[in-house]
Design an enzyme around this catalytic site. Structure first.
Site, PDB file in Angstrom:
ATOM      1  N   SER A  65       3.655  -2.045  10.321  1.00 47.34           N
ATOM      2  CA  SER A  65       5.113  -1.937  10.469  1.00 47.34           C
ATOM      3  C   SER A  65       5.847  -3.240  10.128  1.00 47.34           C
ATOM      4  O   SER A  65       6.781  -3.635  10.816  1.00 47.34           O
ATOM      5  CB  SER A  65       5.478  -1.438  11.870  1.00 47.34           C
ATOM      6  OG  SER A  65       4.932  -0.148  12.097  1.00 47.34           O
ATOM      7  N   LYS A  87      -0.019   4.228  -0.259  1.00 43.06           N
ATOM      8  CA  LYS A  87      -0.725   5.353   0.378  1.00 43.06           C
ATOM      9  C   LYS A  87      -0.610   6.615  -0.491  1.00 43.06           C
ATOM     10  O   LYS A  87      -0.597   6.516  -1.719  1.00 43.06           O
ATOM     11  CB  LYS A  87      -0.216   5.565   1.807  1.00 43.06           C
ATOM     12  CG  LYS A  87      -0.334   4.284   2.632  1.00 43.06           C
ATOM     13  CD  LYS A  87      -0.116   4.491   4.108  1.00 43.06           C
ATOM     14  CE  LYS A  87      -0.257   3.160   4.843  1.00 43.06           C
ATOM     15  NZ  LYS A  87      -0.116   3.301   6.288  1.00 43.06           N
ATOM     16  N   HIS A 143      -9.474   0.568   4.947  1.00 42.00           N
ATOM     17  CA  HIS A 143      -8.211   0.804   5.651  1.00 42.00           C
ATOM     18  C   HIS A 143      -8.459   1.710   6.855  1.00 42.00           C
ATOM     19  O   HIS A 143      -9.304   2.608   6.815  1.00 42.00           O
ATOM     20  CB  HIS A 143      -7.193   1.448   4.706  1.00 42.00           C
ATOM     21  CG  HIS A 143      -5.804   1.463   5.258  1.00 42.00           C
ATOM     22  ND1 HIS A 143      -5.391   2.403   6.176  1.00 42.00           N
ATOM     23  CD2 HIS A 143      -4.756   0.637   5.061  1.00 42.00           C
ATOM     24  CE1 HIS A 143      -4.125   2.155   6.506  1.00 42.00           C
ATOM     25  NE2 HIS A 143      -3.718   1.083   5.852  1.00 42.00           N
ATOM     26  N   GLU A 202      -5.001  -5.251  10.577  1.00 40.15           N
ATOM     27  CA  GLU A 202      -4.028  -4.187  10.784  1.00 40.15           C
ATOM     28  C   GLU A 202      -4.309  -3.485  12.115  1.00 40.15           C
ATOM     29  O   GLU A 202      -5.193  -2.627  12.193  1.00 40.15           O
ATOM     30  CB  GLU A 202      -4.126  -3.155   9.660  1.00 40.15           C
ATOM     31  CG  GLU A 202      -3.762  -3.694   8.298  1.00 40.15           C
ATOM     32  CD  GLU A 202      -3.430  -2.561   7.340  1.00 40.15           C
ATOM     33  OE1 GLU A 202      -2.304  -2.536   6.845  1.00 40.15           O
ATOM     34  OE2 GLU A 202      -4.288  -1.694   7.127  1.00 40.15           O
ATOM     35  N   GLY A 253       2.654   2.354  10.849  1.00 40.42           N
ATOM     36  CA  GLY A 253       3.537   3.501  10.691  1.00 40.42           C
ATOM     37  C   GLY A 253       4.169   3.995  11.970  1.00 40.42           C
ATOM     38  O   GLY A 253       4.821   5.030  11.988  1.00 40.42           O
ATOM     39  N   GLU A 265      -6.980   4.153   8.075  1.00 40.02           N
ATOM     40  CA  GLU A 265      -6.836   5.595   7.867  1.00 40.02           C
ATOM     41  C   GLU A 265      -8.145   6.187   7.341  1.00 40.02           C
ATOM     42  O   GLU A 265      -8.507   7.318   7.674  1.00 40.02           O
ATOM     43  CB  GLU A 265      -5.666   5.879   6.909  1.00 40.02           C
ATOM     44  CG  GLU A 265      -4.329   5.642   7.596  1.00 40.02           C
ATOM     45  CD  GLU A 265      -3.186   5.279   6.669  1.00 40.02           C
ATOM     46  OE1 GLU A 265      -2.106   4.945   7.193  1.00 40.02           O
ATOM     47  OE2 GLU A 265      -3.363   5.306   5.440  1.00 40.02           O
ATOM     48  N   ASN A 267       0.856  -1.189   0.000  1.00 42.13           N
ATOM     49  CA  ASN A 267       0.000   0.000   0.000  1.00 42.13           C
ATOM     50  C   ASN A 267       0.892   1.238   0.000  1.00 42.13           C
ATOM     51  O   ASN A 267       1.486   1.581   1.024  1.00 42.13           O
ATOM     52  CB  ASN A 267      -0.909  -0.035   1.231  1.00 42.13           C
ATOM     53  CG  ASN A 267      -1.795   1.194   1.329  1.00 42.13           C
ATOM     54  OD1 ASN A 267      -1.893   1.984   0.401  1.00 42.13           O
ATOM     55  ND2 ASN A 267      -2.446   1.357   2.471  1.00 42.13           N
TER      56      ASN A 267
END
Length: 254
Positions: free
Chosen positions: A212, A12, A96, A166, A172, A98, A10
């Site tokens: 990560s 992003k 996702h 996730e 991150g 985010e 991904n």
């Protein structure tokens, strides 16, 4: 039933045309140790989808990072599933964290998106995962079960779904779920599918880990029996993504 290892990258909201061409060049030159043992999908920003699709090696596929919940029309800024199909993009990432957190996408909205994308012939990487607060309060399994339930209630065929676990606190941040933590949630998700969908779907659906993942920790994570691959963020922009893809050899030799 052997589940084929799956690695998604991904990208992003990153990259220029030049940077994207460089990443693609690195992937095209990368030596994949067991190509028959791994499925690889990369997900660039929408504007680079045609560029990546036309220049990426044929054994790797391309995914969009999102798509709209229904047919196109007066939805400024959105991209429809039909458009992705028209471009020949086979995969899409939906739900996702985010998007759930920053854009307030609810479990139900994500479930509707997954169902619509599948109905148009797309394959879906559907994301679930808990925040740090939810993990610390002991509600991880409850949260991911509710997220999965909202998808399961809206679809009948899981053939083209990859479930990505996730943990939000590991995305991150450099914090990684330990192999045992990842295995625990993946195992519970598989049990949930077995009880609430079917034994067959539970055995065949790939559940991948994201948060990560790096070249340094991927093999230990891949060795877990219910970890069927990875959804990789930052490291998918780096040459080490090839090392992560090659973690498939851990499963192939198991």
């Amino acid at each position: 039933m052997a589940r084929k290892f799956f690695v998604g990258g991904n990208w992003k909201c990153n990259g220029t045309s030049e940077e994207v061409q460089k990443i693609v060049s690195t992937l095209n030159d990368g030596k994949i140790e067991s190509p028959e043992a791994v499925e690889v999908v990369v997900s660039p920003p929408f504007v680079f989808l045609p560029l990546v699709k036309s220049s990426l090696r044929p054994d790797f596929h391309v995914a969009a990072q999102n798509c709209w919940v229904k047919k196109g029309g007066a939805f400024t800024g959105e991209i429809s599933a039909e458009m992705l199909v028209n471009l020949g993009i086979p995969w899409v990432i939906i739900g996702h964290s985010e998007r759930r957190l920053l854009l307030n996408e609810s479990n139900e909205f994500v479930g509707d998106k997954v169902a619509y994308a599948l109905s148009k012939g797309l394959k879906v990487i559907a994301c679930v995962g808990e925040t740090l607060e939810q993990r610390e309060s002991g509600s991880t399994l409850e949260v991911v079960a509710a997220q999965t339930k909202a998808i399961a209630e809206r679809i009948s065929d899981w053939t083209n779904v990859v479930l990505a676990y996730e943990p939000v606190w590991a995305i991150g941040t450099g914090k990684v779920a330990t192999p045992a933590q990842a295995q625990e949630v993946h195992s519970e998700l598989r049990k949930w599918l077995q009880i609430n969908v079917s034994v067959e779907v539970a055995e065949s659906t790939r559940i991948i880990y994201g948060g990560s993942v790096t070249g340094a920790n991927c093999k230990e994570l891949a060795a877990q029996p219910d970890v069927d691959g990875f959804l990789v963020g930052g490291a998918s922009l780096k040459p080490e993504f090839v090392d992560i893809i090659n973690a498939a050899t851990v499963k192939a030799s198991a």
